[in-house]
Design an enzyme around this catalytic site. Structure first.
Site, PDB file in Angstrom:
ATOM      1  N   ASN A 111      -8.203 -35.816  85.240  1.00 10.62           N
ATOM      2  CA  ASN A 111      -8.455 -37.223  85.573  1.00 10.62           C
ATOM      3  C   ASN A 111      -9.882 -37.601  85.212  1.00 10.62           C
ATOM      4  OD1 ASN A 111     -10.231 -38.296  87.998  1.00 10.62           O
ATOM      5  ND2 ASN A 111      -9.561 -36.223  88.581  1.00 10.62           N
ATOM      6  N   PHE A 115     -14.417 -42.887  90.324  1.00  7.68           N
ATOM      7  CA  PHE A 115     -14.670 -43.505  91.631  1.00  7.68           C
ATOM      8  C   PHE A 115     -14.128 -44.934  91.697  1.00  7.68           C
ATOM      9  CE2 PHE A 115     -18.715 -40.876  92.925  1.00  7.68           C
ATOM     10  CZ  PHE A 115     -17.930 -39.759  93.073  1.00  7.68           C
ATOM     11  N   SER A 174     -18.447 -35.064  91.068  1.00 10.65           N
ATOM     12  CA  SER A 174     -17.433 -35.580  90.147  1.00 10.65           C
ATOM     13  C   SER A 174     -17.995 -35.592  88.733  1.00 10.65           C
ATOM     14  CB  SER A 174     -17.027 -37.005  90.534  1.00 10.65           C
ATOM     15  OG  SER A 174     -16.251 -37.594  89.507  1.00 10.65           O
ATOM     16  N   ASN A 176     -16.931 -37.500  86.440  1.00 11.29           N
ATOM     17  CA  ASN A 176     -16.476 -38.749  85.822  1.00 11.29           C
ATOM     18  C   ASN A 176     -17.399 -39.942  86.028  1.00 11.29           C
ATOM     19  OD1 ASN A 176     -14.087 -37.452  84.902  1.00 11.29           O
ATOM     20  ND2 ASN A 176     -13.236 -37.644  86.963  1.00 11.29           N
ATOM     21  N   THR A 177     -18.521 -39.742  86.708  1.00 13.71           N
ATOM     22  CA  THR A 177     -19.567 -40.754  86.815  1.00 13.71           C
ATOM     23  C   THR A 177     -20.798 -40.201  86.113  1.00 13.71           C
ATOM     24  OG1 THR A 177     -18.744 -41.624  88.919  1.00 13.71           O
ATOM     25  CG2 THR A 177     -21.048 -42.049  88.391  1.00 13.71           C
ATOM     26  N   LYS A 213     -20.291 -31.645  98.712  1.00 12.12           N
ATOM     27  CA  LYS A 213     -19.244 -31.204  97.792  1.00 12.12           C
ATOM     28  C   LYS A 213     -19.855 -30.894  96.438  1.00 12.12           C
ATOM     29  CE  LYS A 213     -14.494 -32.210  96.380  1.00 12.12           C
ATOM     30  NZ  LYS A 213     -13.321 -33.066  96.659  1.00 12.12           N
ATOM     31  N   ASN A 242     -15.146 -29.336  93.538  1.00 14.96           N
ATOM     32  CA  ASN A 242     -14.564 -30.477  92.846  1.00 14.96           C
ATOM     33  C   ASN A 242     -13.800 -29.977  91.626  1.00 14.96           C
ATOM     34  OD1 ASN A 242     -14.165 -33.243  91.976  1.00 14.96           O
ATOM     35  ND2 ASN A 242     -16.040 -33.766  93.075  1.00 14.96           N
TER      36      ASN A 242
END
Length: 362
Positions: A111, A115, A174, A176-177, A213, A242
């Site tokens: 994915n 966020f 994450s 993805n940011t 995390k 994560n």
């Protein structure tokens, strides 16, 4: 229920776009179409950590209920706790679609959602409405993609939700940011923990536990740095881990080159090695939640034996259906009875040294 899902539900849902299927599952839980599957809570599965008493050690990880719409419905599936979010101060749409990819041969998902969520205010209203309900609900907080002060976004999350959170998760891992994982560098971790924990301690009322995390892609040196900073701050626990940016060992021939974080079965080994290495570094007192590749009672217990107090899943439910939590909890209880173990906590750390001796996969 998992067997029924495997034969009917999965086939139907997997014909849909992954994000559409996710939205449909949220609606089904919200409207009560998915029946509760509460297991009989075995006293042997109770876990007390970070000032909280969990009826069992299995939780729903963040990322599923991004907007705090269904925490109580998740608890009714048999989870001992549920974590909502990641929540950012302002609403954001996330990355362009498509952004979720199933790897069927690997029981895995990639994915790059970024966020996507409705922001603090709608989640606050929902959580405030259910504040009289029983059950442990953690709140996972993050920063907006275009934030000029990421640390301030986390501080805002603590202030906003302090009266409503059973615990907080500070998500700096994450992939993805852009730039978010830079917060895992030692100086950045130090500043983040100082400001977040000072803010937490300044709030009136009950002291809320805070978990950090981290990613499964950190080097040994980075693990050393984070452990050192944890030792200097009043952090309550870690969540490991994560998603990973690694694609090592995948079998699927489709979508493996997509950018984003990989979750599911292939993450189990990597995340469990990092878990054990961090348990060795932080000692026995700090709470750790183990995440990554849990899809059975055996994998949940393996995480606990590698150093986790609690465990979480998400991707496993995509492939096995809503009955998975209840099945895992029943399976853990049966394992304890079979092996004449009095409590699940007695298994923690049994295999730490074996897992920590392994190299983190390249």
């Amino acid at each position: 229920m998992s067997r029924l899902f495997g034969s009917i539900g999965r086939k139907m849902l997997f014909r849909l776009d992954p994000e559409d299927a996710h939205g449909l599952s949220i609606k089904a839980l919200k409207t009560g179409l998915v029946p509760a599957c509460l297991p009989n809570n075995d006293p042997a599965l109770r876990v007390a950590v970070a000032g909280l008493s969990f009826p069992n050690p299995l939780g729903m990880a963040a990322g599923y209920d991004k907007n705090a719409e269904i925490p109580d419905a998740l608890l009714r599936l048999g989870f001992g706790f549920a974590e909502v979010g990641t929540l950012t101060p302002r609403a954001q749409s996330g990355n362009p679609k498509p952004r979720i990819f199933r790897l069927l041969e690997d029981n895995a998902v990639i994915n790059r959602l970024g966020f996507n969520n409705e922001g603090h205010d709608p989640a606050f209203r929902r959580l405030n409405e259910r504040r009289s309900h029983a059950g442990i609900v953690g709140i996972n907080i993050g920063s907006n993609k275009d934030s000029t002060d990421r640390v301030a976004d986390y501080v805002a999350g603590i202030r906003k939700f302090h009266a409503l959170a059973s615990y907080f998760t500070v998500n700096i891992s994450s992939p993805n940011t852009p730039g978010l994982r830079d917060l895992q560098a030692r100086e950045s971790v130090r500043e983040l923990l100082e400001k977040v924990l000072d803010t937490r301690d300044a709030q009136p009322g009950v002291r809320r536990p805070v978990f950090l995390k981290i990613a499964p892609d950190l080097t040994e040196a980075s693990l050393d740095d984070i452990a050192a900073e944890i030792g200097s701050h009043s952090l309550d626990g870690l969540i490991i881990s994560n998603t990973t940016v690694s694609r090592a060992g995948l079998k699927s021939g489709k979508s493996t080159g997509e950018a984003g974080g990989l979750s599911g079965a292939p993450l189990f080994e990597r995340s469990t090695i990092v878990l054990a290495k961090m348990r060795q570094r932080v000692g026995t007192d700090l709470a750790i939640i183990g995440v990554g590749g849990i899809d059975s009672a055996a994998t949940a217990i393996a995480k606990i034996r590698a150093g986790a107090d609690l465990v979480q899943l998400y991707t496993g439910m995509i492939f096995s259906g809503p009955g998975l939590a209840s099945e895992i909890v029943k399976g853990m209880s049966a394992t304890l009875k079979r092996d004449s173990v009095s409590t699940i906590a007695a298994l923690r750390d049994c295999d730490v040294d074996d897992w920590a001796a392994k190299a983190i996969p390249v």
